[in-house]
Write a protein that holds these residues in place. Structure first.
Motif, PDB file in Angstrom:
ATOM      1  N   GLU A 158      80.188 -17.587  49.662  1.00 50.62           N
ATOM      2  CA  GLU A 158      79.058 -18.417  50.083  1.00 50.62           C
ATOM      3  C   GLU A 158      78.569 -19.177  49.019  1.00 50.62           C
ATOM      4  OE1 GLU A 158      75.099 -17.796  53.017  1.00 50.62           O
ATOM      5  OE2 GLU A 158      75.273 -16.324  51.139  1.00 50.62           O
TER       6      GLU A 158
ATOM      7  N   ALA B  63      76.434 -23.013  47.576  1.00 51.83           N
ATOM      8  CA  ALA B  63      75.466 -24.009  47.660  1.00 51.83           C
ATOM      9  C   ALA B  63      75.282 -24.807  46.335  1.00 51.83           C
ATOM     10  CB  ALA B  63      74.240 -23.353  48.370  1.00 51.83           C
TER      11      ALA B  63
ATOM     12  N   ASP C 286      71.086 -27.907  48.842  1.00 52.57           N
ATOM     13  CA  ASP C 286      71.907 -27.804  49.803  1.00 52.57           C
ATOM     14  C   ASP C 286      71.587 -26.334  50.279  1.00 52.57           C
ATOM     15  OD1 ASP C 286      72.738 -30.387  49.239  1.00 52.57           O
ATOM     16  OD2 ASP C 286      74.794 -29.663  48.667  1.00 52.57           O
ATOM     17  N   GLU C 287      71.770 -26.422  51.816  1.00 50.64           N
ATOM     18  CA  GLU C 287      71.822 -24.902  52.354  1.00 50.64           C
ATOM     19  C   GLU C 287      73.334 -24.293  52.038  1.00 50.64           C
ATOM     20  OE1 GLU C 287      69.560 -23.586  54.668  1.00 50.64           O
ATOM     21  OE2 GLU C 287      68.170 -25.011  53.769  1.00 50.64           O
TER      22      GLU C 287
ATOM     23  N   ARG D  52      76.702 -22.186  52.595  1.00 49.94           N
ATOM     24  CA  ARG D  52      77.816 -22.381  53.614  1.00 49.94           C
ATOM     25  C   ARG D  52      78.841 -21.284  53.281  1.00 49.94           C
ATOM     26  NH1 ARG D  52      82.100 -26.849  54.683  1.00 49.94           N
ATOM     27  NH2 ARG D  52      83.321 -25.604  56.304  1.00 49.94           N
ATOM     28  N   GLN D  53      79.335 -20.647  54.132  1.00 49.49           N
ATOM     29  CA  GLN D  53      80.310 -19.687  53.927  1.00 49.49           C
ATOM     30  C   GLN D  53      81.705 -20.198  54.223  1.00 49.49           C
ATOM     31  OE1 GLN D  53      79.711 -15.957  56.475  1.00 49.49           O
ATOM     32  NE2 GLN D  53      78.046 -15.542  55.088  1.00 49.49           N
ATOM     33  N   TYR D  54      82.812 -19.773  53.334  1.00 48.89           N
ATOM     34  CA  TYR D  54      84.077 -20.210  53.442  1.00 48.89           C
ATOM     35  C   TYR D  54      84.852 -18.997  53.294  1.00 48.89           C
ATOM     36  CZ  TYR D  54      81.793 -24.311  51.655  1.00 48.89           C
ATOM     37  OH  TYR D  54      81.088 -25.694  51.410  1.00 48.89           O
TER      38      TYR D  54
ATOM     39  N   LEU E  35      86.786 -25.627  49.321  1.00 43.26           N
ATOM     40  CA  LEU E  35      85.733 -26.377  49.193  1.00 43.26           C
ATOM     41  C   LEU E  35      85.686 -26.953  47.948  1.00 43.26           C
ATOM     42  CD1 LEU E  35      83.001 -24.399  47.443  1.00 43.26           C
ATOM     43  CD2 LEU E  35      84.776 -22.951  48.458  1.00 43.26           C
TER      44      LEU E  35
END
Length: 122
Positions: free
Chosen positions: A67, A69, A73-74, A76-78, A84
Motif C-alpha cells: 500500500e 501514498a 494522495d489517498e 492505493r494497494q498494489y 507503481l
C-alpha cells in the motif's frame, strides 16, 4: 533513514526488518549516472517511515500486497505483477506490507548518481 547505495550484497536498510539486494548496477552510456535494480523485502506488516526519493523510480511487485501514498494522495494497494512509480521530491507518506503473515518483495529500478541515496529523510 538514509539508505546506503554501495555494495552488491544484501543490506539492512534504515528501518527494522527491511532488506535490499542490489541485483544490477549499470553505467548509463554518455552519462555520469547509473541504472540500479534493487530487490527489496519488507517483513510481514512492515511499514516505512516518512521519506522521499530524489528521482523517480519504477517499482514492480514480485510477491505480496503493498500500500502506497504520496503527499495528500489517498493510499492505493498494489499486488504481485503490478507496478507503481516512485515520485521524486514528494513526501512518500505511506509504504507498507499489507500482509501480517508474509513478506512483501518488490524490485525498484532507478537512475541516479553513484553513491547518492535513493531513499532520504523528508
Amino acid at each position: 533513514m538514509v539508505e546506503p547505495v554501495g555494495g552488491q550484497g544484501t543490506q539492512q536498510t534504515g528501518f527494522a526488518g527491511v532488506t535490499r539486494k542490489v541485483l544490477e548496477r549499470l553505467s548509463v552510456p554518455g552519462d555520469h549516472r547509473e541504472l540500479v535494480v534493487v530487490e527489496v523485502t519488507y517483513p510481514p506488516g512492515g511499514c516505512a517511515p516518512l521519506h522521499r526519493h530524489p528521482v523517480g523510480g519504477a517499482i514492480y511487485i514480485v510477491e505480496g500486497i503493498a500500500e502506497s501514498a504520496y503527499g495528500s494522495d489517498e493510499p492505493r494497494q498494489y499486488r504481485a505483477g503490478e507496478t507503481l512509480q516512485d515520485r521524486p521530491d514528494i513526501p512518500h507518506t505511506l509504504f507498507r506490507n499489507c500482509d501480517p503473515e508474509r513478506p512483501l518483495r518488490f524490485l525498484t529500478i532507478y537512475v541516479l548518481e553513484p553513491g547518492r541515496a535513493y531513499t532520504m529523510e523528508p
